[in-house]
Design an enzyme around this catalytic site. Sequence first.
Site, PDB file in Angstrom:
ATOM      1  CE  LYS A 134     -28.758   7.602  45.684  1.00  0.00           C
ATOM      2  NZ  LYS A 134     -29.363   8.317  46.756  1.00  0.00           N
ATOM      3  CG  ASN A 135     -31.604   5.807  48.287  1.00  0.00           C
ATOM      4  OD1 ASN A 135     -30.427   6.204  48.150  1.00  0.00           O
ATOM      5  ND2 ASN A 135     -32.803   6.513  47.391  1.00  0.00           N
TER       6      ASN A 135
ATOM      7  CB  CYS B 290     -29.983  18.925  49.164  1.00  0.00           C
ATOM      8  SG  CYS B 290     -31.605  17.998  48.701  1.00  0.00           S
TER       9      CYS B 290
ATOM     10  NE  ARG C 163     -33.706  15.266  51.291  1.00  0.00           N
ATOM     11  CZ  ARG C 163     -32.974  14.293  50.413  1.00  0.00           C
ATOM     12  NH1 ARG C 163     -32.199  14.836  49.584  1.00  0.00           N
ATOM     13  NH2 ARG C 163     -32.969  13.158  50.697  1.00  0.00           N
TER      14      ARG C 163
ATOM     15  CG  ASP D  28     -36.073   8.927  44.962  1.00  0.00           C
ATOM     16  OD1 ASP D  28     -35.474   8.003  45.733  1.00  0.00           O
ATOM     17  OD2 ASP D  28     -36.325  10.075  45.203  1.00  0.00           O
TER      18      ASP D  28
ATOM     19  NE  ARG E  38     -25.204  12.838  45.522  1.00  0.00           N
ATOM     20  CZ  ARG E  38     -26.067  13.329  46.545  1.00  0.00           C
ATOM     21  NH1 ARG E  38     -26.519  14.698  46.339  1.00  0.00           N
ATOM     22  NH2 ARG E  38     -26.700  12.911  47.556  1.00  0.00           N
TER      23      ARG E  38
HETATM   24  C1  EPZ Z   1     -34.869   9.121  51.130  1.00  0.00           C
HETATM   25  O1  EPZ Z   1     -34.698  10.167  51.572  1.00  0.00           O
HETATM   26  C2  EPZ Z   1     -34.182   8.697  49.829  1.00  0.00           C
HETATM   27  N1  EPZ Z   1     -32.840   8.905  50.041  1.00  0.00           N
HETATM   28  C3  EPZ Z   1     -34.752   9.761  48.886  1.00  0.00           C
HETATM   29  O2  EPZ Z   1     -33.684   9.471  47.610  1.00  0.00           O
HETATM   30  C4  EPZ Z   1     -36.133   9.823  48.524  1.00  0.00           C
HETATM   31  O3  EPZ Z   1     -36.375  10.831  47.749  1.00  0.00           O
HETATM   32  C5  EPZ Z   1     -36.875   9.923  49.913  1.00  0.00           C
HETATM   33  O4  EPZ Z   1     -36.391   8.830  50.784  1.00  0.00           O
HETATM   34  C6  EPZ Z   1     -38.517   9.366  49.702  1.00  0.00           C
HETATM   35  O5  EPZ Z   1     -38.616   8.451  49.068  1.00  0.00           O
HETATM   36  C7  EPZ Z   1     -32.153   7.735  50.638  1.00  0.00           C
HETATM   37  O6  EPZ Z   1     -32.766   6.902  51.118  1.00  0.00           O
HETATM   38  C8  EPZ Z   1     -30.776   8.055  51.145  1.00  0.00           C
HETATM   39  P1  EPZ Z   1     -38.069  11.030  53.882  1.00  0.00           P
HETATM   40  P2  EPZ Z   1     -34.932  10.845  53.006  1.00  0.00           P
HETATM   41  O7  EPZ Z   1     -37.246  11.440  55.390  1.00  0.00           O
HETATM   42  O8  EPZ Z   1     -35.010   9.792  54.137  1.00  0.00           O
HETATM   43  C9  EPZ Z   1     -39.906  14.878  55.464  1.00  0.00           C
HETATM   44  C10 EPZ Z   1     -32.296   9.877  45.805  1.00  0.00           C
HETATM   45  O9  EPZ Z   1     -32.624  10.654  44.864  1.00  0.00           O
HETATM   46  N2  EPZ Z   1     -39.201  14.593  56.783  1.00  0.00           N
HETATM   47  O10 EPZ Z   1     -38.553   9.926  53.532  1.00  0.00           O
HETATM   48  O11 EPZ Z   1     -34.346  11.997  53.269  1.00  0.00           O
HETATM   49  C11 EPZ Z   1     -39.309  15.302  54.335  1.00  0.00           C
HETATM   50  O12 EPZ Z   1     -39.188  17.017  54.484  1.00  0.00           O
HETATM   51  C12 EPZ Z   1     -32.899  10.434  47.192  1.00  0.00           C
HETATM   52  O13 EPZ Z   1     -32.122   8.810  45.871  1.00  0.00           O
HETATM   53  C13 EPZ Z   1     -39.444  15.374  57.968  1.00  0.00           C
HETATM   54  O14 EPZ Z   1     -40.215  16.586  57.944  1.00  0.00           O
HETATM   55  O15 EPZ Z   1     -36.716  11.442  52.784  1.00  0.00           O
HETATM   56  C14 EPZ Z   1     -40.186  14.817  53.093  1.00  0.00           C
HETATM   57  O16 EPZ Z   1     -41.020  15.672  53.056  1.00  0.00           O
HETATM   58  C15 EPZ Z   1     -33.602  11.911  47.167  1.00  0.00           C
HETATM   59  N3  EPZ Z   1     -38.658  15.264  59.158  1.00  0.00           N
HETATM   60  C16 EPZ Z   1     -40.642  13.606  53.806  1.00  0.00           C
HETATM   61  O17 EPZ Z   1     -40.564  13.739  55.154  1.00  0.00           O
HETATM   62  C17 EPZ Z   1     -37.628  14.257  59.175  1.00  0.00           C
HETATM   63  O18 EPZ Z   1     -37.094  14.359  60.095  1.00  0.00           O
HETATM   64  C18 EPZ Z   1     -40.032  12.390  53.271  1.00  0.00           C
HETATM   65  O19 EPZ Z   1     -38.604  12.465  53.573  1.00  0.00           O
HETATM   66  C19 EPZ Z   1     -37.414  13.541  58.094  1.00  0.00           C
HETATM   67  C20 EPZ Z   1     -38.197  13.628  56.744  1.00  0.00           C
END
Ligand code: EPZ
Length: 422
Positions: free
Chosen positions: A22-23, A121, A126, A311, A403
């Site tokens: 998915k990701n 969410c 996020r 995840d 999802r």
């Molecule tokens: C991706 O989300 C995945 N989703 C998530 O999977 C996964 O949990 C996550 O990466 C971590 O591996 C997809 O790929 C579609 P991040 P993402 O940006 O990119 C902070 C699932 O279950 N952050 O790597 O949204 C954020 O708050 C989903 O399939 C900022 O502060 O996660 C978090 O603490 C859930 N500012 C950390 O970085 C930003 O601009 C990592 O988030 C972006 C992120």
Amino acid sequence: MEKIKVYGRQKVNGSVQISGAKNAALPLFAATLLSDNGMCLKNVPPLADIETMTELLEKLGVVCISKQNSIYDGIVKFKTDEISSFTAPYEVVKKMRASILVLGPLLARFGRCKVSLPGGCAIGVRPIDLHLKGLEALGAKVELKDGYVHASAIDGLKGATFEFPIVTVTGTENILMAATLADGSTILKNAAREPEIVDLANCLNAMGARISGQGTSTITIEGVTSLHYAEYSILPDRIEAGTYAIAAGITRGKVDLLGGNFRELLPTFIEKMEETGMKFTDIENGLRVESCGEIVPTNISTEPFPGFPTDLQAQSMALLAVANGESEICENIWENRFMHVAEFMRMGANITINGSYAHIVGVPTLKGAPVMATDLRASFGLVLAALAAEGDTVIDRVYHLDRGYCCVTEKFAGCGVVVERF
Ligand code: EPZ
């Protein structure tokens, strides 16, 4: 609202065909916007999130022609030469945060776009501040107004060096896609190293992009003027594979995970699961997972790749809830990813939360109970707990499961387990 009924005391014994990730699929769908020559993606998982992304692309003017290849995967052809809108509306973005991934491509190809702020969410606020900072580094003008991001780059994007203050998966993907069409070269530092990023970069290179370093913390992109048609097969879903591996562990059974080289996709996860007593053997086109008959406690700390995937945290907690001893899980990525704990406790688990730490005292067995899914991965954590529990469990709000996991009833049937939807 659909529910899932899981009979307790089952034992997984069989094989599971793992679907496309998915990701990886979500950024790859967004990447189609970068080229006016279209694209064809194979091994597309039939998931609700993929339907949502398809709905968004069609709102922008992309023509998506999907063909089911088997119940586990599909092929999608994209026609992208008549993009008519540059707005990702709130009603779509609020359903799926990953909609934010159209920001980079639309900006790179058309010099403008308007994307609704995704909103939080269940697992946390996020934010997308790093997505926006990265695009500004490439010369974009970004404004936040009425809950929307208004981004523009009238003279096109310019290559630059940008260092992410923290590792962000979709943040890296957004800037990587935008940089493929920027003027000059871009260097991304402290980039995410997830296999899904490597898959995206490999597909973009197949379309004519010039990316190197994917899979390391420094990715270099030489901008090109346009991208061409390509066909690409999406990498298998390591999170789905890890989830079914735990199903074998918690039911003290055995499962063959088919469809990829999961040992290289799940290095730390496998190491940790071996500590709990599970055995992993490479087989033709996959990985065999066997329980040793007991569940040994261990400590887990979620990290960006190649660390332990967040995840797979909820699913691992289900396993450790019935280990013969005490474990600790530290959730370092998301500030609120312990919603499943309250539901596990309704099933008799003994878990105490202290900030980002969950202390788990293993119990001999959990008890089936009516529970509620709170987010995508937590919902499958409840299914896993229910498989081993005494008595039956009914899980509500099963749309969370749909999802990110396809054909759950069929995949479990393939390994001798009954899970009913009603
Ligand atoms: C991706 O989300 C995945 N989703 C998530 O999977 C996964 O949990 C996550 O990466 C971590 O591996 C997809 O790929 C579609 P991040 P993402 O940006 O990119 C902070 C699932 O279950 N952050 O790597 O949204 C954020 O708050 C989903 O399939 C900022 O502060 O996660 C978090 O603490 C859930 N500012 C950390 O970085 C930003 O601009 C990592 O988030 C972006 C992120």
